[in-house]
Motif scaffolding. Structure first.
Motif, short mmCIF file in Angstrom:
data_model
loop_
_atom_site.label_atom_id
_atom_site.label_comp_id
_atom_site.label_asym_id
_atom_site.label_seq_id
_atom_site.Cartn_x
_atom_site.Cartn_y
_atom_site.Cartn_z
N PHE A 1 0.77 -1.10 0.22
CA PHE A 1 -0.16 0.15 0.18
C PHE A 1 0.78 1.14 -0.38
O PHE A 1 0.28 2.42 -1.09
N LEU A 2 2.02 1.57 0.79
CA LEU A 2 2.56 2.61 1.54
C LEU A 2 3.28 2.63 -0.32
O LEU A 2 3.80 3.78 -1.24
N GLU A 3 3.69 1.95 -1.21
CA GLU A 3 4.68 1.83 -2.42
C GLU A 3 4.01 1.96 -3.31
O GLU A 3 4.44 2.83 -4.21
N ARG A 4 2.97 1.60 -3.27
CA ARG A 4 1.33 2.03 -4.21
C ARG A 4 1.38 4.22 -4.00
O ARG A 4 0.76 4.42 -5.29
N GLN A 5 1.25 4.13 -3.63
CA GLN A 5 1.24 5.55 -2.71
C GLN A 5 2.63 6.59 -3.07
O GLN A 5 1.83 7.75 -3.20
N GLY A 6 3.42 5.82 -3.78
CA GLY A 6 4.78 6.16 -4.30
C GLY A 6 5.65 6.60 -2.59
O GLY A 6 6.23 7.56 -3.24
N TYR A 7 5.29 5.86 -1.62
CA TYR A 7 6.53 6.20 -0.61
C TYR A 7 7.22 5.17 -0.67
O TYR A 7 7.05 4.03 -0.97
N LYS A 8 8.49 5.38 -0.09
CA LYS A 8 9.45 4.73 -0.51
C LYS A 8 9.96 4.57 1.18
O LYS A 8 10.14 5.58 2.35
N ARG B 1 0.29 9.70 9.61
CA ARG B 1 -1.17 8.82 10.11
C ARG B 1 -2.35 8.89 9.59
O ARG B 1 -2.99 8.05 9.52
N ARG B 2 -2.24 10.25 8.62
CA ARG B 2 -3.38 10.10 7.41
C ARG B 2 -3.04 9.17 6.77
O ARG B 2 -4.28 8.38 6.18
N LEU B 3 -1.92 8.37 6.21
CA LEU B 3 -1.61 7.62 5.21
C LEU B 3 -1.97 6.65 5.99
O LEU B 3 -2.58 5.22 4.83
N LEU B 4 -2.03 6.51 7.28
CA LEU B 4 -1.85 4.74 7.86
C LEU B 4 -3.83 4.40 8.20
O LEU B 4 -4.73 3.45 7.96
#
Length: 387
Positions: A70-77, A136-139
């Motif tokens: 999920f995090l990687e799909r949001q563009g996070y490393k 927190r918003r991401l989680l």
């Protein structure tokens, strides 16, 4: 008139003679607003940098492949947090909060067990704390997605849990400016006025009384009114000079704003400066007259300084009413000095049109304070020498 001018120039000369205090007041007037805006823009840039930085420091992410996906799909490393992340966060060497994933995270989710994700940060580490909101918003988004997928797997539409949608519609005018952090600027201006005239007011009254130079002045053929007008006008001139310098510093201050959002919010032009001067010059006159009256009741410089500091404290805290009590201001505020000026300056910063009646009321109240103070000072002058 000649006597008043003579007293006026004497007091101005005395004020200019104390160059160390005068330079301190002038430089603080010129630098306070640019420095404040620079600090505001730096803080806002730090907050925005945390939102833009798409890096998540995590512990034990290997047990949460679904979260990692999920995090990687949001563009996070995703980066592995250092083993001593607690110590690094306390020493402010780590500028991000750390996501701690419990063991067997995905396995427990598959068995519909309750699991807790932990976010670790040191409260004294301001940069790490700023990164808490975007994480927190991401989680929360991950939890919503996971809940929706679980419902779909069971043949239940996620809309069942969200039958009510919430939309926002902003009612702000297109030509209205936002005022958030810059709402503190009127407080800075009021404090500059109070501090700027205080030393001149004390020196021309309690200072002269302590030095023994007030008695020779009273031996001249001058009336109490002439002394009151000459001394008070001199102190007013110093305060008005501070107003002019502080308001003029708003123009170069815009160049030191490094944050684009704050730069767009803080738009200060010639018309705004003229409105500020129309608001502040009568206030500067009223406060100067009041400071002279307060100082004249004191026998020593130190006593006058303490009383004027108490007056300055009260005046400086009055604009905080708009911070602790946001919303529609009551109508009686228009008649309260300092608070009325703060209200009008906030309207100018927002780009709103200030009613002519508000200016008129503020000027009338300021003139009333000046008149009352001059009457008091003129009567007190002869009593001071007699004591």
């Amino acid at each position: 008139m000649k006597e008043i001018l003579a007293i006026y120039w004497k007091e101005i000369s005395d004020a200019m003679r104390d160059r160390r205090t005068l330079m301190m007041v002038i430089f603080s007037s010129l630098l306070s607003v640019p420095l404040l805006l620079f600090i505001f823009s730096t803080v806002m840039s730090q907050v925005e940098s945390q939102a833009i930085d798409r890096t998540v420091y995590a512990v034990n992410m290997k047990d949460a492949p679904s979260l990692q996906n999920f995090l990687e799909r949001q563009g996070y490393k995703i980066k592995e947090a250092p083993a001593d992340y607690e110590e690094k966060s306390r020493k402010k060497e780590l500028s991000k909060p750390v996501l701690i994933v419990p063991a067997n995270f995905d396995e427990d989710l598959a068995e519909t067990k309750h699991v807790d994700l932990e976010v670790a940060y040191d409260t004294s580490n301001r940069q790490a704390e700023m990164g808490l909101i975007p994480l927190r918003r991401l989680l929360n988004n991950f939890v919503q997605e996971k809940t929706s997928l679980d419902l779909l797997m069971r043949g239940i539409s996620p809309d069942v849990l969200q039958s009510i949608g919430i939309k926002e519609r902003q009612l702000q005018r297109t030509d209205e400016r936002k005022v958030t952090i810059t709402a503190m600027l009127p407080m800075v201006l009021v404090m500059a006025i109070v501090m700027g005239g205080m030393f001149a007011a004390i020196d021309s009254t309690a200072g002269e009384r302590e030095r023994g130079s007030l008695e020779p002045l009273m031996m001249n053929p001058v009336s109490g009114w002439q002394l009151a007008i000459g001394k008070t006008t001199a102190v007013m001139s110093v305060s008005i000079l501070i107003v002019l310098l502080t308001v003029s510093s708003f123009f170069p201050a815009q160049a030191v704003i490094g944050n684009e959002a704050l730069k767009a919010e803080f738009q200060f032009g010639v018309k705004d400066a003229a409105a500020f001067l129309l608001v502040l010059i009568p206030l500067a006159g009223a406060l100067s007259a009041l400071q002279v009256a307060v100082s004249l009741t004191c026998k020593t410089f130190k006593e006058a300084q303490v009383r004027n500091q108490l007056l300055s404290l009260v005046v400086s805290f009055m604009p905080m009413f708009f911070i602790v009590n946001p919303g529609k201001e009551p109508a009686w505020l228009t008649w309260v000095p300092v608070m009325a000026q703060t209200q009008m300056m906030n309207q100018v910063l927002k780009g709103e049109l200030v009613a002519a009646s508000s200016f008129g009321i503020a000027i009338v109240v300021a003139l009333a304070i000046m008149s009352a103070s001059l009457i008091f000072v003129s009567k007190k002058m002869r009593e001071v020498v007699a004591q």
